[in-house]
Design a protein around this motif. Structure first.
Motif, short mmCIF file in Angstrom:
data_model
loop_
_atom_site.label_atom_id
_atom_site.label_comp_id
_atom_site.label_asym_id
_atom_site.label_seq_id
_atom_site.Cartn_x
_atom_site.Cartn_y
_atom_site.Cartn_z
N GLY A 94 -11.10 1.15 -7.20
CA GLY A 94 -9.77 0.90 -6.64
C GLY A 94 -9.59 1.44 -5.23
N LYS A 95 -10.71 1.63 -4.49
CA LYS A 95 -10.60 2.20 -3.14
C LYS A 95 -10.25 1.15 -2.09
N ILE A 96 -10.37 -0.13 -2.42
CA ILE A 96 -9.95 -1.16 -1.48
C ILE A 96 -8.73 -1.87 -2.05
N PHE A 97 -7.94 -2.47 -1.14
CA PHE A 97 -6.67 -3.07 -1.55
C PHE A 97 -6.62 -4.57 -1.28
N SER A 98 -7.79 -5.19 -1.24
CA SER A 98 -7.86 -6.64 -1.09
C SER A 98 -9.27 -7.06 -1.51
N LEU A 99 -9.57 -8.33 -1.38
CA LEU A 99 -10.91 -8.90 -1.53
C LEU A 99 -11.44 -9.04 -2.96
N VAL A 100 -11.21 -8.06 -3.83
CA VAL A 100 -11.72 -8.16 -5.20
C VAL A 100 -10.56 -8.05 -6.18
N TYR A 101 -10.56 -8.91 -7.18
CA TYR A 101 -9.51 -8.91 -8.22
C TYR A 101 -10.21 -8.71 -9.55
N PHE A 102 -10.34 -7.44 -9.93
CA PHE A 102 -11.14 -7.08 -11.11
C PHE A 102 -10.21 -6.86 -12.30
N ALA A 103 -10.52 -7.53 -13.40
CA ALA A 103 -9.64 -7.45 -14.58
C ALA A 103 -10.35 -6.75 -15.73
N GLY A 104 -11.36 -5.94 -15.43
CA GLY A 104 -12.02 -5.17 -16.48
C GLY A 104 -13.36 -5.75 -16.90
N ASP A 105 -14.14 -4.93 -17.60
CA ASP A 105 -15.51 -5.30 -17.94
C ASP A 105 -15.61 -6.47 -18.91
N GLU A 106 -14.63 -6.59 -19.80
CA GLU A 106 -14.71 -7.68 -20.78
C GLU A 106 -14.55 -9.03 -20.07
N VAL A 107 -13.56 -9.12 -19.19
CA VAL A 107 -13.37 -10.34 -18.41
C VAL A 107 -14.62 -10.61 -17.57
N ILE A 144 0.69 -4.72 -15.99
CA ILE A 144 -0.01 -3.59 -15.35
C ILE A 144 0.18 -3.65 -13.83
N ASN A 145 -0.02 -4.86 -13.26
CA ASN A 145 0.13 -5.00 -11.80
C ASN A 145 1.54 -4.63 -11.35
N MET A 146 2.54 -5.10 -12.08
CA MET A 146 3.92 -4.86 -11.66
C MET A 146 4.31 -3.40 -11.82
N LEU A 165 2.32 -6.62 14.03
CA LEU A 165 3.53 -7.42 14.21
C LEU A 165 4.47 -7.38 13.01
N PRO A 166 4.97 -6.24 12.58
CA PRO A 166 4.76 -4.91 13.13
C PRO A 166 3.56 -4.21 12.49
N PRO A 167 3.08 -3.10 13.15
CA PRO A 167 1.98 -2.33 12.56
C PRO A 167 2.35 -1.86 11.15
N SER A 168 1.48 -2.11 10.19
CA SER A 168 1.75 -1.69 8.81
C SER A 168 0.44 -1.65 8.05
N LEU A 169 0.48 -1.09 6.85
CA LEU A 169 -0.68 -1.11 5.95
C LEU A 169 -0.33 -1.98 4.76
N HIS A 170 -1.35 -2.67 4.26
CA HIS A 170 -1.15 -3.73 3.27
C HIS A 170 -1.76 -3.32 1.93
N CYS A 171 -1.05 -3.55 0.84
CA CYS A 171 -1.58 -3.26 -0.49
C CYS A 171 -1.50 -4.49 -1.37
N MET A 172 -2.62 -4.85 -1.95
CA MET A 172 -2.69 -5.93 -2.93
C MET A 172 -3.05 -5.23 -4.23
N VAL A 173 -2.09 -5.14 -5.13
CA VAL A 173 -2.30 -4.33 -6.33
C VAL A 173 -2.94 -5.17 -7.43
N THR A 174 -4.03 -4.67 -7.98
CA THR A 174 -4.73 -5.35 -9.07
C THR A 174 -4.89 -4.36 -10.23
N PRO A 175 -5.36 -4.83 -11.39
CA PRO A 175 -5.43 -3.91 -12.53
C PRO A 175 -6.24 -2.63 -12.28
#
Ligand code: PLP
Length: 443
Positions: A30-43, A308-310, A365-375
């Motif tokens: 969970g160290k990155i906040f984009s690019l990978v959408y991991f839903a666990g080992d079973e999935v 979980i995401n919400m 525009l404006p400067p900010s940090l972005h979070c894409m929350v996944t499980p």
């Protein structure tokens, strides 16, 4: 690097593979906040089995691969059902960019055929994904970017004012990438319908999440095929659909419209050739894995993951709001948001987070940090927030600590000459994708 004269042993390939991969960002942690959408080992196991089983199949030939014909048409109809239009016509593509490219091409060719528009114009809010600009660039279509309202959603009056004779398509996002808010789709689609234009909804992020947050009782601005005037939707399976990368869906309200997307030639010596989307050969693994994960999770599984995401998003937002110098840019409609600071250099805070092992995504525009929350982020709330507090305190205490990346981002953000900034980006693509000349070359 020279083309190898002799083959390398399987063992050595394995060693080199895991060595290279061990240097990647820790997405599983969970160290990155984009690019990978991991839903666990079973999935992951379900995806791997489906992908490798279908590894050699090719979506270019659904005649030969009856399996893919079944899987793709079932993915399309399951998605149509989810978005409240079982009769929707669509295709699978390699990703959101290709889905949007196809929707823009369809609009261009529809307007050419039905209205004789020689040079089409599309109108999108500034938050629309760059895939629209890329589509306009590739397809020689004019693109107008319209401003936002104060709540960071599309200003529909501005869109209306940009409509000219050659306008063919209005678009909005559900939600947009930068701020995670849903544009006023009903208003945009209403204007489009009134003026005889098409309306595309970019639900690359939301298509496989919003239907489930709605079931959980969250407020969702109407955006899907229930909204009159919405004529096409892009939906990324490889984002919150949790599928293997290389999978997205583009859906149209009817088959007549979709027909403008297709391509065919009848006088090639290689035979009659037809292709629904941009790609020629298409990985059967991506199609099969998408079918497998939709069936494996179902409404139940997706709703469980949506919860979980919400809940993780709410916990992160509360923690960020508790840090006095930070603020969330807009209350998000989903699990994607941005935060900024009125008093501190947010890019310096990002650098301090880098030091602590995180990979925050910088926005402008404006400067900010972005979070894409996944499980996977469920488990990092308790470690990320203290690190963010420390990073913020460090920047507050050390004043202007803008060196390194923060200095570069700060400068690029303020440069009025955006063409020069574009050249900086082009140079960096050139550097990142050039051939390595010697093994000691740095990335
Ligand atoms: C990711 C994204 C896209 C583009 O999708 P790719 O799969 O990266 O090509 C388009 N729109 C939105 C809102 C996105 O988040």
């Amino acid at each position: 690097m020279e083309f190898p004269e002799k083959g390398t042993s399987r063992e050595e390939i394995t060693v080199q593979l895991s060595d290279a991969i061990s240097r990647d960002a820790d997405w599983r942690g969970g160290k990155i906040f984009s690019l990978v959408y991991f839903a666990g080992d079973e999935v992951a196991d379900v995806l791997k089995e489906a992908y490798t089983t279908a590894f050699y199949t090719n979506g270019l030939g659904p005649g030969a691969f009856k399996s893919l014909k079944k899987f793709e048409s079932e993915v399309i109809s399951m998605t149509g059902d989810l978005l409240y239009h079982a009769e929707a016509a669509g295709n699978m593509t390699s990703g959101g960019t290709e889905s949007i490219l196809m929707a823009v091409k369809t609009a261009r060719d529809w307007a050419r055929a039905e209205r004789g528009v020689a040079h089409a114009r599309i109108i999108v809010p500034v938050t629309a994904h760059p895939a629209f600009a890329k589509a306009a660039h590739y397809l020689d279509v004019d693109i107008v970017h319209t401003p936002l309202r104060d709540d960071l959603r599309a200003d529909v009056d501005a869109m209306r004012r940009s409509i000219t004779e050659n306008a063919v398509l209005l678009a909005g996002s559900a939600p947009c990438y930068p701020f995670g808010v849903i544009d006023p789709i009903a208003e945009i689609a209403g204007v489009a319908a009134e003026r005889g234009l098409l309306c595309h909804v970019d639900a690359c992020l939301g298509a496989y999440l919003l239907p489930f947050t709605e079931r959980l009782g969250y407020d969702v601005t109407p955006w899907d095929f229930r909204v009159p005037g919405v004529t096409s939707i892009s939906a990324d399976l490889h984002k919150y659909g949790y599928s293997a990368r290389g999978a997205s869906v583009v859906l149209y309200r009817d088959r007549d419209l979709r027909r403008h997307q297709f391509f065919a030639v009848s006088d090639w010596p290689g035979g009659l050739y037809g292709s629904p989307t941009l790609a020629g050969s298409r990985p059967g693994g991506a199609i099969t894995a998408a079918w497998a994960v939709l069936n494996f999770l179902g409404v139940e599984g997706y709703t469980r993951l949506a919860r979980i995401n919400m809940e993780t998003t709410a916990a992160l937002i509360k923690g960020i709001n508790d840090i006095p110098q930070l603020k969330i840019l807009a209350r998000p409609d989903m699990s994607v948001f941005a935060f900024a600071s009125d008093s501190l250099d947010i890019y310096a805070i990002a650098d301090a987070l880098d030091e602590a092992g995180w990979h925050p995504d910088r926005q402008q525009l404006p400067p900010s940090l972005h979070c894409m929350v996944t499980p996977v982020h469920d488990k990092i709330v308790e470690t990320f927030l203290p690190d963010l507090r420390r990073a913020t305190a460090y920047v507050a205490e050390n004043g202007d600590v803008s060196t390194g990346r923060a200095a570069t981002y700060g400068m690029l953000d303020k440069m009025p000459d955006r063409a020069a900034v574009r050249n900086v980006v082009l140079d960096s693509i050139d550097r990142l994708t050039q051939a390595r000349r010697d093994s000691s070359a740095r990335d």
